[in-house]
Structures are given as structure tokens and as C-alpha cells.
Design a protein around this motif. Structure first.
Motif, PDB file in Angstrom:
ATOM      1  N   ARG A 146       2.366   0.576   5.356  1.00 26.13           N
ATOM      2  CA  ARG A 146       2.558   1.142   4.039  1.00 26.13           C
ATOM      3  C   ARG A 146       3.999   0.869   3.598  1.00 26.13           C
ATOM      4  O   ARG A 146       4.889   0.700   4.431  1.00 26.13           O
ATOM      5  CB  ARG A 146       2.327   2.658   4.046  1.00 26.13           C
ATOM      6  N   ILE A 147       4.221   0.824   2.274  1.00 22.72           N
ATOM      7  CA  ILE A 147       5.584   0.614   1.784  1.00 22.72           C
ATOM      8  C   ILE A 147       6.190   1.884   1.233  1.00 22.72           C
ATOM      9  O   ILE A 147       7.418   1.990   1.111  1.00 22.72           O
ATOM     10  CB  ILE A 147       5.630  -0.487   0.710  1.00 22.72           C
TER      11      ILE A 147
ATOM     12  N   SER B 126      -5.115   5.965   0.011  1.00 24.13           N
ATOM     13  CA  SER B 126      -4.090   4.943  -0.179  1.00 24.13           C
ATOM     14  C   SER B 126      -4.512   4.037  -1.323  1.00 24.13           C
ATOM     15  O   SER B 126      -5.671   4.047  -1.748  1.00 24.13           O
ATOM     16  CB  SER B 126      -3.872   4.122   1.100  1.00 24.13           C
ATOM     17  N   ALA B 127      -3.564   3.254  -1.819  1.00 18.94           N
ATOM     18  CA  ALA B 127      -3.854   2.333  -2.915  1.00 18.94           C
ATOM     19  C   ALA B 127      -2.796   1.242  -2.941  1.00 18.94           C
ATOM     20  O   ALA B 127      -1.678   1.430  -2.445  1.00 18.94           O
ATOM     21  CB  ALA B 127      -3.887   3.072  -4.257  1.00 18.94           C
ATOM     22  N   GLN B 128      -3.154   0.118  -3.500  1.00 14.93           N
ATOM     23  CA  GLN B 128      -2.203  -0.973  -3.707  1.00 14.93           C
ATOM     24  C   GLN B 128      -1.329  -0.621  -4.916  1.00 14.93           C
ATOM     25  O   GLN B 128      -1.848  -0.352  -6.000  1.00 14.93           O
ATOM     26  CB  GLN B 128      -2.949  -2.281  -3.938  1.00 14.93           C
ATOM     27  N   VAL B 129      -0.025  -0.620  -4.714  1.00 13.51           N
ATOM     28  CA  VAL B 129       0.888  -0.204  -5.777  1.00 13.51           C
ATOM     29  C   VAL B 129       2.033  -1.190  -5.916  1.00 13.51           C
ATOM     30  O   VAL B 129       2.286  -2.024  -5.042  1.00 13.51           O
ATOM     31  CB  VAL B 129       1.471   1.202  -5.500  1.00 13.51           C
ATOM     32  N   GLU B 130       2.723  -1.056  -7.032  1.00 15.33           N
ATOM     33  CA  GLU B 130       3.979  -1.772  -7.254  1.00 15.33           C
ATOM     34  C   GLU B 130       5.073  -0.737  -7.401  1.00 15.33           C
ATOM     35  O   GLU B 130       4.937   0.213  -8.171  1.00 15.33           O
ATOM     36  CB  GLU B 130       3.898  -2.639  -8.507  1.00 15.33           C
ATOM     37  N   VAL B 131       6.148  -0.918  -6.656  1.00 11.84           N
ATOM     38  CA  VAL B 131       7.271   0.018  -6.671  1.00 11.84           C
ATOM     39  C   VAL B 131       8.493  -0.687  -7.235  1.00 11.84           C
ATOM     40  O   VAL B 131       8.864  -1.766  -6.760  1.00 11.84           O
ATOM     41  CB  VAL B 131       7.576   0.538  -5.246  1.00 11.84           C
ATOM     42  N   SER B 132       9.102  -0.083  -8.252  1.00 10.51           N
ATOM     43  CA  SER B 132      10.311  -0.650  -8.863  1.00 10.51           C
ATOM     44  C   SER B 132      11.413   0.388  -8.872  1.00 10.51           C
ATOM     45  O   SER B 132      11.197   1.533  -9.306  1.00 10.51           O
ATOM     46  CB  SER B 132      10.023  -1.122 -10.297  1.00 10.51           C
TER      47      SER B 132
ATOM     48  N   HIS C  22       0.822  -1.205   0.000  1.00 15.59           N
ATOM     49  CA  HIS C  22       0.000   0.000   0.000  1.00 15.59           C
ATOM     50  C   HIS C  22       0.860   1.261   0.000  1.00 15.59           C
ATOM     51  O   HIS C  22       1.906   1.322   0.645  1.00 15.59           O
ATOM     52  CB  HIS C  22      -0.938   0.019   1.206  1.00 15.59           C
ATOM     53  N   ALA C  23       0.385   2.249  -0.735  1.00 15.30           N
ATOM     54  CA  ALA C  23       1.009   3.577  -0.752  1.00 15.30           C
ATOM     55  C   ALA C  23       0.066   4.567  -0.088  1.00 15.30           C
ATOM     56  O   ALA C  23      -1.154   4.488  -0.248  1.00 15.30           O
ATOM     57  CB  ALA C  23       1.293   4.015  -2.183  1.00 15.30           C
TER      58      ALA C  23
END
Length: 323
Positions: free
Chosen positions: A193-194, A212-218, A131-132
Motif C-alpha cells: 500500500r502507498i 482498499s482502492a487504487q488511488v492517486e496521491v498528490s 493502493h490505499a
């Protein structure tokens, strides 16, 4: 004669005893406490003396990791966007570049008992899903871990362990929107949260309303980026002309923005998800805001059906009105 000699002997003996007593040292009494061992002026012992770590005033240990204790209570109450001027321009893109890592941001630290070990270099591949959240006016203008001042209108982010500064690609998994942001701060702390996003980054990913939202972080390696490899939000239809609503119709408003580009972005999102709505999509300017409106519908039942579709499939607020 005898009596005189006797008295003389007594006087002489008394004088001799007085002289002897005055030359004797005083009586030594036992000390009340053991005497302190005098310090020696010679060289110190070759055996090292163990040292103790003294707690610092901030809860850290001198020479050890910094300790951060976070209150798990919510940081803000009410609407976090109150007071934010919607007309202030937002940064829309960033270009990753190789920057020296800020000294001191690679040291381990402890948050609520959990030890964090930041990365000391750009090490890819690195991908994380979770989550962000976002932070806005409460921290605007405050100093970040990089030493820079936080600017909520720029594409920045806070992460617990990524190098500072570094660049990341963030994808909102609920709508597919993708941006790049520059990591220049530590966080988020005290919540599950990440990553913490700036207001500008969260707005482009469309997570302001939900928080907030579910995200992918690269993590991005700038040395592997080519000049044409620029990641931005999905293409926005630039030629969305302003329209005038017909009188006598029933409409559904799904968004109102101070900036036209934000209205265009929502227009594109609806069209991409529900292309069958193309003939019903309108961008209207009322003198203050740019509105995205669907219609006209011949009756209230069809308008209500469209409003439910916007809420269920796109999680958009929908307001039915007549013209």
C-alpha cells in the motif's frame, strides 16, 4: 676441653644458619595467568579508539536508523466496521496550511530491511499512484508519529515518507471521488500500500466496503493554495427530498445509512453515473436509517436487471423487495 669447643662451634653454626634463612625472600613461583596491565593515570593516547555500535533492545542500532519489523499477517479479522457508530459526525473538509514539521519525523528508518528516507520539507510536485487502505477503531486514540492522538473520524492519513504534518489530495481512481487529508502518521507497513487513510477519509472515498482502492496521491503546497481552491468530494444534491414508496411495487435497495448526507452522496453518485435512473431514485427514511431505493418496477425481471446494473457498474449491494 676439645670436646667442649667442638660442641660450641656446632651450636654457633646452627644459630648463624637459622638467622640467614629467616632473612631470605620466599621463593617466587610462576604466576598462573599473565598479570593485568595496570591502568595508567597519564593522558590518553592521541590515536582514537574505534567504537562499536551496540544493538538496542528494539532491534535498532544506537545512533543509527530505527528498525521496524512488521508481521505480514493480516492485522484484523472479521468486519472492521463492527462497533463503529454510524451516527458520529465525520470531518468533511480540511484547509491546507503551512505547519512546522515535527522534529524527529524526518530521520531515516528501516522497515523489514527497506530503508525509508522521509522528506524534510514540502517539495512539490509529488504524485504517487497505488493502493490505499484504511485503519479504524483498533488504532483510535493511539498516539501517531506527529505526537497527536489518532482520531478515526477526522480526515487524516499515514504515509511512509511525506512530511509530518502535510496535506495531500487523494483521488479514488475507480469512482473519481477526491478529498484532502492531513498526513500525521507513518505507514502503511507490511502490505503493498502507498497510504493508510482514516475511517472518515476512506468513507468519503467510498473504499470502506472493499477495504482498499487504487488511488492517486498528490502533495499539496499550502503556499500555492488560494482561498477559493478547496478540494472536496463531488457536489452532493442537497435537495433530495424524502419519498414514500408506493404499495404494490417492486424495489431495489442499494444503500442504507445512519447519516442523511451519506445517503445524499450515494444518490448523487448513482445519478452522475447513470442519469437515466433519476426518475427511479428514492431516498426513504424508515425511522432508523436513510435508504436509497430504485423503483418501483412493474415486475421482478426489470428489478433484477436494475440490481445487476448496480452491482456491475457501481459495485453496490442490491436487495430486491416488494412493497
Amino acid at each position: 676441653m676439645f670436646f667442649y669447643l667442638q660442641r660450641l662451634c656446632i651450636v654457633t653454626l646452627a644459630i648463624w644458619l637459622a638467622a640467614c634463612s629467616s632473612s631470605m625472600p620466599p621463593r617466587q613461583t610462576a604466576p598462573a595467568a599473565p598479570p593485568t596491565r595496570p591502568a595508567t593515570s597519564g593522558p590518553a593516547s592521541s590515536t582514537p579508539t574505534p567504537t562499536t555500535n551496540n544493538p538496542a533492545t528494539n532491534g535498532s542500532v544506537i545512533g543509527g536508523p530505527k528498525v521496524i519489523n512488521i508481521d505480514p499477517k493480516p492485522e484484523t479479522s472479521g468486519n472492521p466496521t463492527d462497533g463503529i457508530d454510524p451516527n458520529i459526525p465525520l470531518e468533511t473538509t480540511v484547509t491546507p496550511k503551512l505547519e512546522p514539521i515535527v522534529k524527529g519525523t524526518t530521520k531515516p528508518y528501516i522497515v523489514n530491511g527497506e530503508t525509508m528516507t522521509p522528506m524534510s520539507e514540502i517539495n512539490t510536485p509529488f504524485t504517487q499512484t497505488g493502493h490505499a487502505s484504511w485503519y479504524g477503531k483498533k488504532f483510535h486514540g493511539r498516539r501517531t508519529a506527529s505526537g497527536e492522538l489518532y482520531d478515526m473520524f477526522k480526515l487524516t492519513a499515514a504515509h511512509r515518507t511525506l512530511p509530518i504534518p502535510s496535506y495531500v489530495r487523494i483521488t479514488n481512481l475507480s469512482n473519481g471521488k477526491t478529498i484532502m487529508a492531513r498526513v500525521n502518521d507513518r505507514g502503511p507497513f507490511g502490505r503493498d500500500r502507498i497510504i493508510d487513510l482514516s475511517y472518515a477519509a476512506a468513507k468519503q472515498l467510498d473504499i470502506i466496503r472493499h477495504g482498499s482502492a487504487q488511488v492517486e496521491v498528490s502533495l499539496i503546497d499550502p503556499t500555492q493554495q488560494t482561498p477559493t481552491q478547496t478540494i472536496t468530494t463531488p457536489a452532493v444534491v442537497s435537495a433530495n427530498p424524502l419519498t414514500t414508496l408506493e404499495a404494490g411495487g417492486i424495489y431495489v435497495q442499494v444503500g442504507a445509512f445512519g447519516q442523511e448526507e451519506n445517503a445524499d452522496r450515494l444518490h448523487q453518485r448513482i445519478f452522475t453515473t447513470l442519469p437515466e435512473t433519476q426518475s427511479l431514485l428514492n431516498k426513504v427514511y424508515n425511522g432508523k436509517t436513510f435508504q436509497i431505493v430504485l423503483g418501483p418496477y412493474p415486475d421482478h425481471a426489470l428489478a433484477a436487471q436494475a440490481a445487476s446494473q448496480m452491482r456491475d457498474k457501481l459495485q453496490l449491494p442490491a436487495l430486491i423487495f416488494s412493497r
